[in-house]
Design a protein around this motif. Structure first.
Motif, PDB file in Angstrom:
ATOM      1  N   TYR B  32       0.864  -1.173   0.000  1.00 58.19           N
ATOM      2  CA  TYR B  32       0.000   0.000   0.000  1.00 58.19           C
ATOM      3  C   TYR B  32       0.896   1.216   0.000  1.00 58.19           C
ATOM      4  O   TYR B  32       1.936   1.229   0.662  1.00 58.19           O
ATOM      5  N   LEU B  34       1.116   5.657  -0.142  1.00 59.07           N
ATOM      6  CA  LEU B  34       0.404   6.910   0.092  1.00 59.07           C
ATOM      7  C   LEU B  34       1.277   8.090  -0.302  1.00 59.07           C
ATOM      8  O   LEU B  34       2.506   7.996  -0.306  1.00 59.07           O
ATOM      9  N   TYR B  36       1.716  12.189   0.821  1.00 59.22           N
ATOM     10  CA  TYR B  36       1.381  13.225   1.774  1.00 59.22           C
ATOM     11  C   TYR B  36       1.937  14.544   1.277  1.00 59.22           C
ATOM     12  O   TYR B  36       2.983  14.597   0.616  1.00 59.22           O
ATOM     13  N   LYS B  38       3.100  18.416   2.720  1.00 55.14           N
ATOM     14  CA  LYS B  38       3.477  19.091   3.955  1.00 55.14           C
ATOM     15  C   LYS B  38       3.812  20.554   3.691  1.00 55.14           C
ATOM     16  O   LYS B  38       4.710  20.857   2.905  1.00 55.14           O
ATOM     17  N   PRO B  44       2.362  16.583   8.034  1.00 55.92           N
ATOM     18  CA  PRO B  44       1.934  16.112   6.715  1.00 55.92           C
ATOM     19  C   PRO B  44       0.431  15.838   6.689  1.00 55.92           C
ATOM     20  O   PRO B  44      -0.151  15.414   7.693  1.00 55.92           O
ATOM     21  N   PHE B  46      -2.628  13.844   4.403  1.00 53.77           N
ATOM     22  CA  PHE B  46      -2.848  12.784   3.416  1.00 53.77           C
ATOM     23  C   PHE B  46      -3.398  13.367   2.118  1.00 53.77           C
ATOM     24  O   PHE B  46      -4.257  14.241   2.114  1.00 53.77           O
ATOM     25  N   PHE B  89       5.712  13.825   0.247  1.00 54.57           N
ATOM     26  CA  PHE B  89       6.341  12.581   0.685  1.00 54.57           C
ATOM     27  C   PHE B  89       5.545  11.394   0.166  1.00 54.57           C
ATOM     28  O   PHE B  89       4.309  11.392   0.231  1.00 54.57           O
ATOM     29  N   ARG B  93       3.916   0.791   2.678  1.00 53.11           N
ATOM     30  CA  ARG B  93       3.501   0.024   3.847  1.00 53.11           C
ATOM     31  C   ARG B  93       3.960  -1.425   3.785  1.00 53.11           C
ATOM     32  O   ARG B  93       3.844  -2.083   2.743  1.00 53.11           O
ATOM     33  N   TYR B  98       0.378  -1.619   9.767  1.00 48.84           N
ATOM     34  CA  TYR B  98       0.170  -0.202   9.520  1.00 48.84           C
ATOM     35  C   TYR B  98       1.479   0.549   9.722  1.00 48.84           C
ATOM     36  O   TYR B  98       1.501   1.689  10.154  1.00 48.84           O
ATOM     37  N   LYS B  99       2.584  -0.103   9.395  1.00 50.67           N
ATOM     38  CA  LYS B  99       3.907   0.498   9.494  1.00 50.67           C
ATOM     39  C   LYS B  99       4.320   1.020   8.126  1.00 50.67           C
ATOM     40  O   LYS B  99       4.300   0.281   7.143  1.00 50.67           O
ATOM     41  N   TYR B 100       4.706   2.287   8.075  1.00 52.95           N
ATOM     42  CA  TYR B 100       5.051   2.938   6.818  1.00 52.95           C
ATOM     43  C   TYR B 100       6.491   3.411   6.807  1.00 52.95           C
ATOM     44  O   TYR B 100       7.010   3.858   7.826  1.00 52.95           O
ATOM     45  N   PHE B 102       8.790   6.219   4.911  1.00 50.09           N
ATOM     46  CA  PHE B 102       8.636   7.449   4.143  1.00 50.09           C
ATOM     47  C   PHE B 102       9.868   7.733   3.296  1.00 50.09           C
ATOM     48  O   PHE B 102      10.995   7.429   3.692  1.00 50.09           O
ATOM     49  N   GLY B 103       9.639   8.346   2.140  1.00 52.79           N
ATOM     50  CA  GLY B 103      10.734   8.863   1.341  1.00 52.79           C
ATOM     51  C   GLY B 103      11.240  10.173   1.921  1.00 52.79           C
ATOM     52  O   GLY B 103      10.719  10.682   2.923  1.00 52.79           O
ATOM     53  N   THR B 104      12.263  10.729   1.281  1.00 53.94           N
ATOM     54  CA  THR B 104      12.911  11.937   1.790  1.00 53.94           C
ATOM     55  C   THR B 104      12.197  13.221   1.382  1.00 53.94           C
ATOM     56  O   THR B 104      12.517  14.284   1.882  1.00 53.94           O
TER      57      THR B 104
END
Lengths: 113, 112
Positions: B32, B34, B36, B38, B44, B46, B89, B93, B98-100, B102-104
């Motif tokens: 999964y 997503l 975001y 910011k 951030p 969604f 961003f 997942r 529900y652990k994500y 993130f990119g930089t």
């Protein structure tokens, strides 16, 4: 619907001091996250709670960081003692656990001198 | 080891044109994704998501494309507006959690 609340918004401390951050998630959200975002990087997960139990704390520096979520609602994140490299924005997020979307608070910007 | 990468730290686009933000990941098990947005001094928010069983998801001006074979996703914003100027961003997942990760982030600037 009220969003995720965090306090304080800003904190400046000397290295080796202690600091605590507070988070109040969206009402009814079972899952709560603490992230560390260092300047120029993406948020990095520190700890994830499901209700008041820890789901994942694999990236939490447990020698100096601790977190708790009493009664499955509010949460506090503590750093003791702080190091210069802990300077970052600490983000709290919550989710209902039924979808992927996380709702973030405004963050606490920590500066360690 | 950066499992989610956004190789363009910044992007400038003229108002009304298309913005394309890219994200690459290394773990084929991610199920999964997503995006975001910011703004400064805010957390951030969604934007849009996509499941690994789909290759496209659209919501108004925002479309996310997923290429599983290339382990690549992209966010298209059409038409771009000055209010879209923000840091974007992508997040991936781990399956069944529900652990994500993130990119930089990519800083988008839409020029009026």
């Amino acid at each position: 619907e009220a969003g995720v609340a965090q306090s304080p918004r800003y904190k400046i401390i000397e290295k080796r001091q202690s600091v605590a951050f507070w988070c109040n998630p969206i009402s009814g959200h079972a899952t709560l996250y603490w992230y560390q975002q260092i300047l120029g990087q993406g948020p990095k997960l520190l700890i994830q709670f499901q209700n008041n139990g820890v789901v994942d704390d694999s990236q939490l520096p447990k020698d100096r960081f601790s977190a708790e979520r009493l009664k499955g609602v509010d949460s506090t994140l503590k750093i003791q003692p702080a190091k210069l490299e802990d300077s970052a924005v600490y983000l709290c997020a919550s989710s209902p656990g039924t979808s992927g979307e996380q709702f973030f608070g405004p963050g606490t910007r920590l500066t360690v001198l | 080891d950066q499992q989610v990468k956004q190789n363009s730290p910044s992007l400038s686009v003229q108002e009304g044109r298309i913005s394309i933000l890219n994200c690459d990941y290394t773990n084929s098990m991610f199920d999964y994704f997503l995006w975001y947005k910011k703004y400064p001094a805010e957390g951030p928010t969604f934007l849009i998501s996509i499941s690994s069983i789909k290759d496209k998801n659209e919501d108004g001006r925002f479309t996310v494309f997923l290429n599983k074979s290339a382990k690549h996703l992209s966010l298209h914003i059409v038409p771009s507006q000055p209010g879209d100027s923000a840091v974007y961003f992508c997040a991936s997942r781990y399956p069944g959690t529900y652990k994500y990760i993130f990119g930089t982030g990519t800083r988008l600037k839409v020029l009026a």
